[in-house]
Design an enzyme around this catalytic site. Structure first.
Site, short mmCIF file in Angstrom:
data_model
loop_
_atom_site.label_atom_id
_atom_site.label_comp_id
_atom_site.label_asym_id
_atom_site.label_seq_id
_atom_site.Cartn_x
_atom_site.Cartn_y
_atom_site.Cartn_z
N ALA A 65 26.94 37.60 -9.95
CA ALA A 65 26.54 36.90 -11.08
C ALA A 65 25.09 37.49 -10.97
O ALA A 65 24.61 38.24 -9.84
CB ALA A 65 26.20 35.38 -10.95
N GLY A 109 30.44 36.48 -7.83
CA GLY A 109 30.84 36.94 -8.79
C GLY A 109 32.18 38.21 -9.53
O GLY A 109 32.44 37.44 -10.18
N GLU A 112 35.44 37.11 -8.10
CA GLU A 112 35.37 35.98 -8.33
C GLU A 112 36.60 36.81 -9.97
O GLU A 112 37.31 36.97 -10.18
CB GLU A 112 34.51 35.60 -8.33
N GLU A 132 27.78 33.85 -2.03
CA GLU A 132 26.56 33.41 -2.95
C GLU A 132 25.89 32.15 -1.58
O GLU A 132 24.56 32.19 -2.49
CB GLU A 132 27.31 32.45 -3.59
N1 DAK Z 1 21.86 40.46 -9.78
C1 DAK Z 1 20.72 40.99 -10.57
N2 DAK Z 1 20.22 42.15 -9.65
C2 DAK Z 1 21.35 43.09 -9.22
C3 DAK Z 1 22.11 41.98 -8.09
C4 DAK Z 1 22.81 41.12 -8.22
N3 DAK Z 1 23.72 39.86 -8.31
N4 DAK Z 1 23.11 43.05 -6.80
C5 DAK Z 1 21.75 44.08 -7.12
N5 DAK Z 1 21.18 43.74 -8.52
C6 DAK Z 1 20.15 44.39 -8.58
C7 DAK Z 1 19.33 45.03 -7.44
O1 DAK Z 1 18.15 44.13 -7.80
C8 DAK Z 1 18.46 46.27 -7.38
O2 DAK Z 1 17.37 46.08 -8.97
P1 DAK Z 1 16.23 46.82 -8.78
O3 DAK Z 1 14.95 46.53 -7.76
O4 DAK Z 1 16.12 48.32 -8.93
O5 DAK Z 1 15.93 46.57 -9.90
C9 DAK Z 1 19.75 47.44 -7.51
O6 DAK Z 1 21.12 46.13 -8.52
C10 DAK Z 1 20.34 47.95 -6.54
O7 DAK Z 1 20.22 46.98 -5.19
P2 DAK Z 1 19.48 46.84 -4.03
O8 DAK Z 1 18.69 47.92 -3.66
O9 DAK Z 1 19.90 46.01 -3.90
O10 DAK Z 1 21.41 48.32 -2.77
P3 DAK Z 1 20.98 47.36 -1.58
O11 DAK Z 1 22.29 48.72 -1.33
O12 DAK Z 1 19.92 48.27 -1.04
O13 DAK Z 1 22.17 46.24 -1.16
C11 DAK Z 1 23.53 45.03 -2.16
C12 DAK Z 1 22.85 46.37 -2.17
C13 DAK Z 1 24.93 44.83 -2.66
C14 DAK Z 1 23.38 44.44 -0.88
C15 DAK Z 1 22.37 44.39 -2.53
O14 DAK Z 1 22.18 44.39 -4.17
C16 DAK Z 1 22.98 42.48 -2.64
O15 DAK Z 1 23.15 41.95 -1.15
N6 DAK Z 1 23.15 42.28 -3.60
C17 DAK Z 1 23.43 40.30 -3.90
C18 DAK Z 1 24.85 40.46 -3.73
C19 DAK Z 1 25.28 38.40 -3.93
O16 DAK Z 1 24.30 38.12 -2.57
N7 DAK Z 1 25.85 38.72 -4.67
C20 DAK Z 1 26.70 37.56 -4.94
C21 DAK Z 1 25.12 37.12 -6.34
S1 DAK Z 1 25.16 35.09 -6.40
C22 DAK Z 1 28.18 29.32 -10.70
C23 DAK Z 1 28.97 30.33 -11.16
C24 DAK Z 1 28.75 31.58 -10.51
C25 DAK Z 1 28.35 31.82 -9.86
C26 DAK Z 1 27.57 31.04 -8.98
C27 DAK Z 1 27.08 29.81 -9.65
N8 DAK Z 1 27.65 28.50 -11.21
C28 DAK Z 1 29.27 27.79 -12.51
C29 DAK Z 1 27.12 27.54 -11.70
C30 DAK Z 1 28.00 33.17 -8.64
C31 DAK Z 1 27.71 34.14 -8.24
C32 DAK Z 1 26.65 34.89 -7.71
O17 DAK Z 1 27.97 35.92 -7.37
#
Ligand code: DAK
Length: 258
Positions: A65, A109, A112, A132
């Site tokens: 997400a 997400g 998922e 998450e």
């Molecule tokens: N959201 C927004 N931007 C993202 C992103 C994300 N999930 N993942 C990556 N990006 C963006 C980064 O901010 C960066 O953008 P700029 O800074 O260049 O503007 C760009 O993509 C490249 O990412 P990185 O520079 O971070 O790249 P790296 O190779 O250094 O790192 C990484 C890759 C995958 C390890 C890192 O980007 C990372 O940790 N990303 C987040 C992964 C994550 O935590 N995913 C889970 C997200 S939470 C709900 C329903 C669903 C959900 C929640 C609640 N309810 C019903 C309430 C679901 C939640 C989720 O999915």
């Protein structure tokens, strides 16, 4: 001209849908999920298409997400917008099969979304995870439910509680994905498999998909009963007669999807 955030290409009887926000690792923003919903509906409503493939542009399938978009969302907004339910689950509503071709990171997400598809093919470079908890949320698009049904309690619990990423090989070993392919062959193979499915009798494929899905919802005896009832109805299809005739005549069947 601005590139569409979700690309839909028609490859014969297959709709190839690509999440196209590589600069944000295809983070699943509202705009992107609305566009994905549209693309899936278009394919579902197009009689020329028999199967869909969903993949991501760049090094991610989807990194989850959109964390930045979610940051300021309030409970009231999430509830009244019907967050996730409104525009994330179209793949689960499609009666035609949807294959996830996971080309890289499938996190949160993103994992998922892949699990909402009917099966997952992945590249040897793919990685899966439910991180998450590391960013102060929990899986909310079916992760705790679909992952545990897919890979069992112990591994699902570990993945969801620690956010550890899983390699493509581990994902294949534990049954999360059906096959791992060299990265440069993934899309061609996914489209080949989708074409093979699309060329079979469409009602037969849809009933088979419905029966497998049913196995996750009902006890075994009810599931078998449901399967038996559907299987009996297939004898009424013209395609059933064609399949048997083609077998006897040692030729390729020519299904008319009726
Ligand atoms: N959201 C927004 N931007 C993202 C992103 C994300 N999930 N993942 C990556 N990006 C963006 C980064 O901010 C960066 O953008 P700029 O800074 O260049 O503007 C760009 O993509 C490249 O990412 P990185 O520079 O971070 O790249 P790296 O190779 O250094 O790192 C990484 C890759 C995958 C390890 C890192 O980007 C990372 O940790 N990303 C987040 C992964 C994550 O935590 N995913 C889970 C997200 S939470 C709900 C329903 C669903 C959900 C929640 C609640 N309810 C019903 C309430 C679901 C939640 C989720 O999915």
């Amino acid at each position: 001209m601005k590139e569409p955030i979700v690309r839909l290409e028609i490859r014969g009887p297959v709709g190839l849908i690509t999440l196209n926000r590589p600069e944000a690792l295809n983070a699943l923003s509202t705009e992107l999920m609305d566009a994905l919903t549209d693309a899936l509906r278009k394919c579902e409503n197009d009689p020329a298409i028999g199967c869909m493939v969903l993949t991501g542009q760049g090094r991610a399938f989807a990194a989850g997400a959109d964390i930045k978009e979610m940051a300021n969302k309030t409970y009231a907004e999430a509830y009244s917008e019907n967050f996730i339910t409104r525009n994330w689950e179209e793949a689960t509503r499609c009666r035609k099969p949807v294959i996830a071709a996971v080309n890289g990171l499938a996190l949160g997400g993103g994992c998922e979304l892949a699990m909402m598809c009917d099966f997952i093919l992945c590249a040897d470079t793919a990685r899966f995870g439910q991180p998450e908890v590391k960013v102060g949320v929990m899986p909310g698009a079916g992760g705790t439910q679909r992952l545990s049904r897919s890979i069992g309690k112990s591994k699902a619990m570990e993945m969801c509680l620690t956010g550890r990423m899983m390699s493509a090989d581990e994902a294949e070993r534990c049954g999360l994905v059906s096959r791992v392919l060299p990265a440069d062959e993934l899309i061609d193979e996914a489209v080949r498999v989708a074409t093979q499915i699309a060329e079979l009798s469409r009602p037969m494929i849809m009933m088979t998909k419905e029966a497998v899905d049913r196995s996750f919802e009902v006890p075994l005896s009810e599931g078998v009963r449901f399967e038996r009832r559907l299987a009996h109805t297939t004898f009424a299809l013209e395609d059933h007669k064609e399949g048997a005739a083609a077998f006897a005549e040692k030729r390729k069947p020519n299904f008319h999807h009726r």
